[in-house]
Write an enzyme that holds these catalytic residues in place. Structure first.
Site, mmCIF file in Angstrom:
data_model
loop_
_atom_site.group_PDB
_atom_site.id
_atom_site.type_symbol
_atom_site.label_atom_id
_atom_site.label_comp_id
_atom_site.label_asym_id
_atom_site.label_seq_id
_atom_site.Cartn_x
_atom_site.Cartn_y
_atom_site.Cartn_z
ATOM 1 N N GLU A 126 0.939 -1.220 -0.022
ATOM 2 C CA GLU A 126 0.154 0.278 -0.059
ATOM 3 C C GLU A 126 0.840 1.202 -0.058
ATOM 4 O O GLU A 126 1.853 1.277 0.927
ATOM 5 C CB GLU A 126 -0.830 -0.043 1.149
ATOM 6 N N ALA A 267 2.259 -0.401 10.690
ATOM 7 C CA ALA A 267 1.625 -1.519 10.635
ATOM 8 C C ALA A 267 0.971 -1.592 9.178
ATOM 9 O O ALA A 267 0.448 -0.294 8.633
ATOM 10 C CB ALA A 267 0.842 -2.386 11.652
ATOM 11 N N MET A 268 0.697 -2.947 8.595
ATOM 12 C CA MET A 268 -0.104 -2.872 7.459
ATOM 13 C C MET A 268 -0.926 -4.087 7.462
ATOM 14 O O MET A 268 -0.661 -5.376 7.955
ATOM 15 C CB MET A 268 0.802 -3.296 6.179
ATOM 16 N N GLU A 269 -2.102 -4.046 6.975
ATOM 17 C CA GLU A 269 -3.384 -4.798 7.060
ATOM 18 C C GLU A 269 -3.468 -5.810 5.994
ATOM 19 O O GLU A 269 -4.511 -6.530 5.712
ATOM 20 C CB GLU A 269 -4.687 -4.127 7.092
ATOM 21 N N HIS A 302 -6.554 -1.820 15.323
ATOM 22 C CA HIS A 302 -6.881 -1.294 14.012
ATOM 23 C C HIS A 302 -6.565 -2.267 12.847
ATOM 24 O O HIS A 302 -7.385 -2.280 11.804
ATOM 25 C CB HIS A 302 -5.639 -0.157 14.001
ATOM 26 N N GLU A 303 -5.227 -2.851 12.687
ATOM 27 C CA GLU A 303 -4.972 -3.803 11.468
ATOM 28 C C GLU A 303 -6.005 -4.887 11.349
ATOM 29 O O GLU A 303 -6.475 -5.421 10.383
ATOM 30 C CB GLU A 303 -3.843 -4.388 11.703
ATOM 31 N N GLU A 325 -9.621 4.131 6.489
ATOM 32 C CA GLU A 325 -9.114 4.612 7.428
ATOM 33 C C GLU A 325 -9.554 5.192 8.530
ATOM 34 O O GLU A 325 -9.597 4.901 9.887
ATOM 35 C CB GLU A 325 -7.809 5.410 6.969
HETATM 36 N N1 B3K Z 1 -2.888 1.038 5.558
HETATM 37 C C1 B3K Z 1 -1.637 1.113 6.320
HETATM 38 C C2 B3K Z 1 -0.903 2.284 5.807
HETATM 39 C C3 B3K Z 1 -0.269 2.427 4.522
HETATM 40 C C4 B3K Z 1 0.664 3.426 4.369
HETATM 41 C C5 B3K Z 1 1.089 3.660 2.792
HETATM 42 N N2 B3K Z 1 1.894 4.694 2.791
HETATM 43 C C6 B3K Z 1 -1.498 0.873 7.750
HETATM 44 C C7 B3K Z 1 -3.086 1.489 8.282
HETATM 45 O O1 B3K Z 1 -3.635 2.425 8.203
HETATM 46 O O2 B3K Z 1 -3.607 0.315 8.719
HETATM 47 ZN ZN ZN Z 2 -5.431 1.828 8.845
#
Ligand code: B3K
Ligand code: ZN
Length: 911
Positions: A126, A267-269, A302-303, A325
């Site tokens: 992402e 973090a990333m989902e 959140h994730e 988000e």
């Molecule tokens: N969705 C990711 C953020 C990605 C950032 C890209 N530059 C984390 C989050 O909001 O959960």
């Molecule tokens: Zn998020």
């Protein structure tokens, strides 16, 4: 072709559905840090709803070896870095493509796409990182089914992970092995992930409410396993919460979290394979603070919550980012509040969230990067992962939940998933589902106007004034809204603003609220003493009836809308609210208004003196009026208030928040005034701080719950104030006790708070304590980040901060390529140390320019974040403004500036 340095702006209005769909993707990776081979077999089909077009596949820094169409060679061309296939078969039949590329993960310093960290492979896709792995329609509205085969050396990369379920694994010749993963859910490319390396996992089997079994895993480097218990507990709690509150269950057999120490954000989902910054996974009482524990719970939540709000229903295009988000931040905030338990602990969480909103998002909304929650254009989408999209976006969801009620919100979520599961949709679709599920609600009534929260940037201001008519027993309140012009938006239409309010009687009681029915005014009751008025007009008048005594209105309770409330309270009214308001948020708010008012009066009084001519001693030692001191003493001594609340109420408004109230800012005056206020608060309340410390210093066996972490926070605050008081009085006892506390502490919170009290108060014991902290924790990256950050944020004594920072970045354990470490020093100084950063000689700004330029060469995303530290430069008074302008010009003049940084700098220069 784009010329270098010429950025291309993407507009929301230009959205077009894709001309092709990708139905299935079968990826095979031969993983090698120096040269990874990627075979991408995909089945594509023309979108019948769109006129026939060539297939444009996105790519970035890939080496293309081969393209086959239905098994045969084909002609293709490159447009910039895109691969264009013009001669694909006509018609609606699927077409099989085979694309073979290579990339160099070990040279990938941007940490986007496939990269290596400590000898393992990780991905971050992402927003547009998948195109750095293979050619693809790298946009969120193209959702495909993925099969992934990973092949690598078994000795070096024993663990091979990707999204979904492991369907096959085995040995290969030459010490290699493979694993094949199939994701049962279709997904956009930004949710793809792979991990390969020498990792170990904490495992947990759970049974969902629906009776299904799931395997949960938290993967870390060998040696870190014992620090994963809290992350695992947080994950289990998140799963249970989403089932209980929204009826949303885990839709995978296996859910994995993997931690890496090289990560651009938190973090990333990725579907079923969340990748986390170690900072939001690893915790032990010896190494993590209460704040770290709370952050882990909130980020894991959140994730996980993204699994539904983001992964099952995703964004049509990146302008809709807040769809996932804003909603997911709202969900994680609610989760943390539900976990915190008591009403007071919930209020503390709300206050924390509002503090972030007001000190970071409000400035963004008034500065050069102001943008609506749903932006209209961008140059680099990574620059739009902002507090506006996230935190203001969450407030916009929160207002919807207020307008339809808690049950109504759950109904709205249900309808949203019934309509859109498996789709890529827009913010409009969400609000529409909420309104349709709640016909007759104020949201449904005012939906079109409410949606201005998505399209208009800027922070609305609500001016309030009231009069009491004793003979008629009425209180008349007039509320007027106005939103200042923002970058690119000169004028605004009125917003829908829910204002929750009540009346606090002269005797401290909560008066019953009876609002006179008036045409065009919508309002509803939350309880007998608290109602919500829904503003829709520029000016509205509300008449309260049956008001038997003089009263003070308590407005915008629980911060019911993301606005600035302008109300001309008298000091005694504010002290009255601080003492008696039933709304804990507004009690805290009263403490902040009192502090802010004193700060602003003193700043105004010094407006004609250059900051350089003001010395600490020239500041009035009695900057705080006695009634204020007494009110603060009463809060500190109040037997009914929780420690966590006292800690917040006794914290003065931050320099960033004070700065936002001013048109022209001398940052040194702001700093000096706030310091003087803190000095007096420390000295005059010394006996009370000592009492509070004794009350709170022992919290028994460590647990990161709200009550005991609140006590530790207040004990830490008290120690700081006692060290600050000692600085003025020459007392040696409290600094000595603080050092002892530092040595004896049984957990990181107490140890860190003691160390911080010594450093922030400028105690002569600080260097020794810092040294022993280093000796204790030199092998723990995350603790060393704290060590660096504390020093980079340390008070400036005669210009000492910048040389100290320059010395820190020369230390062997500083590594600018590691984002956490870069943030711990460079960001802590440029964004977290206003007194040290804003130097009259401009040397702080020159350092900033240097670091932005350095970072931009290898990690534009991190560089662009740092670039934002000077967002508000046009507010600065001289000589700061000129110096800041020169530093910005220096960055702008850099050859080969990334799009990321160029966009920020261009906005800063133009607005
Ligand atoms: N969705 C990711 C953020 C990605 C950032 C890209 N530059 C984390 C989050 O909001 O959960
Ligand atoms: Zn998020």
């Amino acid at each position: 072709m784009m010329r270098e340095g010429q950025a291309h702006t993407v507009y929301r209005a230009d959205y077009q559905a894709p001309a092709w769909w990708i139905e299935t993707v079968d990826l095979t990776f031969d993983l090698d840090p120096a040269k990874t081979r990627v075979l991408n077999k995909m089945r594509v089909r023309r979108n019948p709803d769109v006129p026939a077009q060539p297939l444009h596949l996105n790519g970035d820094e890939l080496n293309l070896a081969r393209v086959l169409v239905n098994g045969a060679g084909t002609s293709f061309k490159m447009e910039g870095s895109d691969l264009v296939l013009e001669n694909l078969p006509e018609g609606s039949e699927p077409v099989d493509l085979e694309i073979f590329t290579t990339c160099v993960p070990e040279k990938n310093t941007k940490l986007m796409g496939l990269y290596t960290s400590n000898g393992s492979f990780f991905t971050q896709c992402e927003a547009e990182g998948f195109r750095r792995i293979t050619y693809f329609l790298d946009r969120p509205d193209v959702m495909a089914m993925y099969t992934v085969t990973l092949r690598a050396s078994k000795a070096l990369f024993p663990v091979l992970l990707s999204n979904g379920n492991l369907v096959e694994q085995g040995e290969l010749p030459e010490g290699r092995h493979f694993a094949k993963w199939v994701d049962p859910h279709k997904k956009p490319s930004y949710l793809f992930a792979l991990v390969a390396g020498n990792l170990v996992a904490r495992e947990q089997k759970i049974k969902s409410r629906a009776g299904n079994e799931h395997l949960l895993q938290v993967y870390v480097r060998p040696g870190d396993l014992e620090k994963t218990e809290h992350a695992m507990n947080s994950l289990m709690a998140s799963i249970a919460w989403d089932e209980a509150r929204f009826g949303l269950s885990l839709d995978l057999e296996r859910f994995m979290i993997v931690a890496t120490s090289d990560f651009n954000m938190g973090a990333m989902e990725n579907k079923g394979l969340n990748i986390f910054n170690t900072k939001y996974v690893l915790a032990s009482q010896a190494t993590a603070t209460d704040a770290d524990y709370a952050n882990i719970e909130s980020v894991v939540g959140h994730e996980y919550f993204h699994n539904w709000t983001g992964d099952r229903v995703t964004c049509r295009d990146w302008f809709q980012l807040s769809l996932k988000e804003g909603l997911t931040v709202f969900r994680d905030q609610e989760f943390s509040m539900d976990m915190a338990g008591s009403p007071s602990a919930r209020a503390v969480k709300r206050i924390d969230d509002v503090r972030v909103l007001r000190t970071v998002q409000f400035p963004e909304d008034a500065g050069p990067m102001a943008h609506p929650v749903r932006p209209d254009s961008y140059v680099e989408i990574n620059n739009f992962y902002t507090v506006t999209v996230y935190e203001k976006g969450a407030e916009v969801v929160r207002m919807q939940s207020e307008l339809v009620g808690r049950e109504g919100f759950a109904k709205g979520m249900k309808l949203y998933f019934e309509r859109h599961d498996g789709q890529a949709v827009t913010c409009d679709d969400f609000a529409q589902a909420m309104a349709d599920a709640n016909p007759g609600s104020p949201l449904a009534q005012h939906l079109a106007q409410f949606k201005r929260w998505y399209s208009q940037s800027g922070t609305p201001r609500v001016a309030a004034s009231g009069t009491y008519d004793a003979s008629a027993q009425t209180y008349t309140l007039t509320l007027s809204q106005h939103c200042p012009a923002t970058a690119g938006q000169p004028s605004k239409e009125p917003f829908v603003i829910p204002v929750t309010l009540g009346l606090v009687g002269a005797d401290g009681s909560q008066l019953p609220v009876v609002i006179r029915a008036t045409e065009g005014l919508s309002a509803f009751a939350n309880s007998a003493t608290s109602h919500t008025v829904v503003l829709t007009q520029p000016t509205q008048t509300i008449v309260f009836e049956g008001v038997a005594q003089e009263s003070t209105p308590s407005l915008l309770r629980n911060f019911s809308a993301p606005v600035v409330l302008e109300m001309d309270y008298s000091d005694s009214q504010l002290r009255h609210l601080l003492a008696h308001d039933a709304d804990a948020f507004n009690r805290w708010e009263a403490s902040q208004r009192l502090g802010l008012r004193i700060a602003l009066q003193n700043i105004a009084a010094r407006a004609n003196t250059a900051s350089a001519d003001i010395t600490d001693s020239a500041l009035d030692a009695n900057i705080l009026p006695t009634p204020y001191i007494e009110a603060m003493r009463a809060v500190l001594r109040d037997p009914l208030l929780d420690a966590a609340f006292k800690d917040l109420a006794l914290t003065l408004p931050s320099e960033a928040y004070i700065t936002e109230q001013l048109d022209s800012v001398d940052p040194q005056i702001v700093h000096q005034v706030r310091e003087a206020m803190r000095q007096q608060l420390a000295t005059d309340l010394a006996a009370d701080w000592a009492w509070a410390y004794e009350q709170c210093s022992n919290t028994g066996a460590y647990a990161p719950d709200a009550v005991s972490s609140g006590k530790r926070a207040l004990a830490g605050h008290a120690l700081l104030m006692l060290c600050v008081a000692a600085r003025a009085s020459g007392d040696k006892v409290w600094p000595g006790k603080t050092l002892q506390r530092f040595k004896d502490a049984g957990n990181m919170t107490d140890r860190y708070n003691a160390l911080s009290a010594l450093v922030v108060s400028g105690s002569e014991l600080a260097p020794h304590a810092l040294q022993s902290f280093h000796a204790m924790f030199k092998n723990d990256e995350l603790v060393m980040d704290k060590w660096f950050a504390l020093q980079a944020g340390a008070p400036d004594v005669d210009g000492s901060a910048l040389p100290a920072v320059r010395a820190l970045i020369k230390l062997p354990d500083f590594n600018i390529k590691n984002p956490n470490r870069a943030r711990s020093v460079i960001f802590s100084y440029c964004s977290g140390n206003p007194g040290g950063f804003h130097r009259a000689d401009g040397a702080g700004y020159a350092f900033w320019a240097e670091q932005v330029i350095t970072l931009d060469d290898f990690n534009p995303q991190v560089a662009a974040r740092l670039a934002r530290a000077l967002d508000r430069w046009k507010k600065l008074a001289e000589p700061y403004r000129t110096a800041a302008g020169e530093a910005i010009a220096k960055v702008a003049a850099k050859p080969k500036l990334s799009n990321d940084v160029r966009e920020i700098i261009t906005q800063a220069m133009n607005h």
